[in-house]
Structures are given as C-alpha cells and as structure tokens.
Design an enzyme around this catalytic site. Sequence first.
Site, short mmCIF file in Angstrom:
data_model
loop_
_atom_site.label_atom_id
_atom_site.label_comp_id
_atom_site.label_asym_id
_atom_site.label_seq_id
_atom_site.Cartn_x
_atom_site.Cartn_y
_atom_site.Cartn_z
N ASP A 89 -3.85 54.44 52.42
CA ASP A 89 -4.06 52.99 52.30
C ASP A 89 -3.64 52.30 53.59
O ASP A 89 -2.91 52.87 54.41
CB ASP A 89 -3.29 52.40 51.11
CG ASP A 89 -1.76 52.49 51.25
OD1 ASP A 89 -1.27 53.53 51.76
OD2 ASP A 89 -1.07 51.53 50.86
N GLU A 154 1.42 53.19 49.80
CA GLU A 154 2.60 53.09 50.66
C GLU A 154 2.79 51.66 51.15
O GLU A 154 3.91 51.14 51.19
CB GLU A 154 2.46 54.05 51.85
CG GLU A 154 3.76 54.31 52.59
CD GLU A 154 4.09 53.29 53.67
OE1 GLU A 154 5.22 53.28 54.15
OE2 GLU A 154 3.20 52.47 54.03
N GLU A 155 1.69 51.03 51.52
CA GLU A 155 1.80 49.69 52.12
C GLU A 155 2.14 48.60 51.10
O GLU A 155 2.32 47.45 51.47
CB GLU A 155 0.50 49.34 52.87
CG GLU A 155 0.14 50.27 54.02
CD GLU A 155 1.06 50.15 55.24
OE1 GLU A 155 2.08 49.44 55.17
OE2 GLU A 155 0.75 50.79 56.26
N1 BES Z 1 4.23 53.45 59.02
C1 BES Z 1 4.99 52.38 58.51
C2 BES Z 1 6.49 52.56 58.59
C3 BES Z 1 7.04 52.65 59.98
C4 BES Z 1 6.83 51.62 60.87
C5 BES Z 1 7.77 53.74 60.34
C6 BES Z 1 7.35 51.71 62.13
C7 BES Z 1 8.30 53.83 61.60
C8 BES Z 1 8.08 52.81 62.51
C9 BES Z 1 4.64 52.16 57.05
O1 BES Z 1 3.29 52.36 56.77
C10 BES Z 1 4.94 50.73 56.71
O2 BES Z 1 4.49 49.83 57.34
N2 BES Z 1 5.75 50.53 55.69
C11 BES Z 1 6.03 49.25 55.17
C12 BES Z 1 6.68 49.48 53.84
C13 BES Z 1 6.76 48.30 52.94
C14 BES Z 1 5.43 47.69 52.66
C15 BES Z 1 7.47 48.65 51.66
C16 BES Z 1 6.93 48.46 56.10
O3 BES Z 1 7.81 49.03 56.77
O4 BES Z 1 6.75 47.25 56.18
ZN ZN Z 2 2.38 53.82 57.51
#
Ligand code: BES
Ligand code: ZN
Length: 460
Positions: A89, A154-155
């Site tokens: 996603d 995940e998002e």
């Molecule tokens: N890939 C990211 C997480 C990430 C960002 C890891 C930068 C390392 C460096 C992941 O897909 C993401 O964006 N996660 C969200 C989670 C949230 C919606 C619960 C985030 O961090 O905002």
């Molecule tokens: Zn991600």
Amino acid sequence: MRLTDIFQKIDSNHDRYVRELKELLAIPSVSTYSHHRGDVRRAAEWVLNHCKRIGLEARLEDTGGHPVVIASRCPHQNRPTLLVYGHYDVQPAEPEEEWNTAPFQPTVRDGFLYARGASDDKGQFFTYLKALEVILAVTGDLPINVKILVEGEEEIGSPHLGAFLKKNRELLRADAIAISDGSQFSEDVPAITYGLRGLSYMQITVQGPRTDLHSGSFGGIAPNPINALVSILAQLKNPDGTIAIPGFYDTVAPLEPWEREAMGALPFSEEKLKAYLGLERLCEEPGYSALESKTARPTLDINGIWGGFSGEGAKTVIPAKAGAKVSMRLVPHQKPRDIAALFTQYVTRLCPKEVSLQVNALHGAEPVLVSRDLPQVQAAVRAIHAGFGVAPVFIREGGSIPIVNLLKEVLELEAILLLGWGRPDDGAHAPNERFSLSDFKKGIRSAAALFFELHSCCCA
Ligand code: BES
Ligand code: ZN
C-alpha cells in the site's frame, strides 16, 4: 563464484525488472481511501501472481481489512528460514499538481524511477522477489528457506495485521526477518537501522454553535471553535520547542553516551540537510544534535487543521466546527496508548468551557530498538558490503513501521534486519517520490547476497 554469476544476471535483467516494477507502481493502492479499495486488492493480486510466477507457493489471506500476500519456498528442513516483510500500500499522492509526472504513471528520468510507492515500499520489497528469482534461475535452488509477508495496511498503522500474526504464528515462524522499508544514511552510505520511532496519531474536533453564523450578528456572544482550537494547539509546545503535555517525557529512555558518540561520528552534514529542506535554521531540541532530534527524541507536530472559510476573498463567519490532526513520534519506552491518554487529558483541560471537544486516537505504533549483536546482523553487514560495495553504518530512523514490535514479540524473533535501500531524499509521502535505479540494483544484489550469508552464518 556463484554470487558473481548472480550479480551479472541481475545486471542483464535490469531493464525487465524496471518494467515489472512499473506495472506494480501503476496501481494506485492508497490504503487510506475507501474508493481505492479495489486498486489495493489489485496490487495484492499483482504481488500474489508475481510470487507464483517466480516459483513460490503463494496465496492471499483476508485480515478483515486489506489482504496480505503470504508466499514461501521452504525446501530445507534443517536450514534457517528468513521471513521478508514489506507493504504494497502507499500514501495518498496529493497534492498531485506538484508532481512533474503523474504519480501513478511511473517514469524514469535521470536514473530515477518516479512514482508514488517507488521507494516506499514497492520498489524496496520487490528487490527480494527479484533476488529469489535470480538465485533460482542460476542455482536451481535456494540456500535457505524463505517466507514472504506483504501487507496492504502499513500506511494506516497495520490495524489488522497484529491479530493475523497471532493467529498464524506457526505459518510465519522464522529465524530472522528482513525488512527493507527505510533508507540508507545518505547516498552511497548504506545503513542498518537498529531503532525506529513509534507514533501516536490524534484527531481533535471542537464544536461551537450548532451552525455557521454571521460574525456581525453573533460575534461577541457566540464562542468561536477555531479560536478555541488554536489556543489549545498553541499550548501543546513550550516556547523552546519542547512538548508541554504533563508526563510526556517521563518514560523516555535517555540517550547513552556511547550512542551519542556513535551518532556524532556518522557522516552527517547539517548544511546539506538545510539546503535540501530550503531552511536556514533547524529547530532541534535544546541540548540535542539535529541527528539525535530527528531519530532518537520524541516530537509533536500538527499535521493538518481545518475549519471556517479559507477560499478566495473574505467571508464573515463564525464557524460551527474546527479540527486538527496531531501526531507524536515516540521513543523507547513511551507507549502509544499512554501518550494518547496524556494528550487527551491535557487537551480536555485546556478546552474553553463554552465549546465542546472530541479527541480520538487514530492510530499508533510502538517504538523499537533491535539487537545489533547477532550473527544474522553480521551476515547482513556482509551482504550489504557485497551489494553496495561499502560496509553499512548503524543508524536510528525517525519513521515508524507499526508491526515491527509485534513481529518481535509474537514471533519471538530477535534477528530483525532493517535494511533500507532508499535514500532520505527519495520524497517518501511527498510529491515526486522516486527510487534510484542504482539503489534498486544494489538492493537486489544485497538481498541475494543475504540469502547466502544467512546460510553460511547459521548453517555451519
Ligand atoms: N517506510 C516508512 C517508515 C520509515 C520512514 C522508515 C523513514 C524509516 C525511515 C513507512 O512506510 C511509514 O511511512 N510509516 C508510517 C507509519 C504510520 C502511518 C503508522 C509513518 O512513519 O508515518
Ligand atoms: Zn513504508
């Protein structure tokens, strides 16, 4: 040597890999929008079919939300199993007018593939599928067992995956897990991530009068929910930028001297970062460096705010309602649920009596630290060295991957390999997201090398 043959084949197949990835990127699998539900499913099916095509056993599993793709190939009874986690996603692409080419029309320019999800995370988890495909083509076998778990939520905080993990513990049992859903420290400085921040995401709604009102006829007696909201929001932080919610810092684990020293030794350029952000000054936390503030200290940010009139010209109105979204990034040992409760209590206390307030916790993620002292981590160091040509540095990341903590607990896994192939300036969640084609290639190489390194480290 086999790895050389494999790397050669990765080079010669490169254009096809890019064409395939473009197909997946063309599917707008935005998990937060219900009108994209069908597209999210289409992306899951694309991944499913691709897993089958490269010789894995694969199926879709319902979770109550968007489906997960489960695939595996486990030919060796007495060898370790690597579980690979990723997400198909993506975040919304708005503002679309800021994109140079349309977000779901993947386009290659200057060595980068531009599309929503190119780096986060379709391009990154796809490297493992290509690595498996090429190992099977060159050797006819896999050095270890592999299981794949690619989710579609995940998002939005992985709301259904925890229950799925608990129900399918045995199915997902593994000796190590690899997750490529982050970034290198910077261009040509690959990294192994040992810490992720957590998250507590809140929404506040303030209700004033029953309906919008003429601000001349009713101004002076009708409470204004936007005024109330901004006064609440303004008290969330202190003038020095620290967070004013009572108890917010109580459970924060202090940074150890060794860690501050290690962070200080990383090749970090504050000047480059400022230039990238278009800022003359950063607002790091008092007493902490910029790098510490962006990866290992908690934060509070208002992500959006609405209410009243903001169209062209002027409208004299007292709005009925106003709202805001506020997210807090957390570090060990803050608990999203406790932080959400502290936030709710504080905001409720700040709210003027003449309006009413609603506070909702939208989603959360636990902060995590994973072990750096394991043979599997050393195997990953060697794999990245082989794939990128340089050894990785160890870093903490500011972003969150909500399921990591549960994977650790439910599957009782210590060896969690967070291996980001992207770059901090890939534009994840922003317009013109991109993935460097050279990182794509190095990621496939490293993923392939990881299967062999895990075999030599853990089968001897
Ligand atoms: N890939 C990211 C997480 C990430 C960002 C890891 C930068 C390392 C460096 C992941 O897909 C993401 O964006 N996660 C969200 C989670 C949230 C919606 C619960 C985030 O961090 O905002
Ligand atoms: Zn991600």
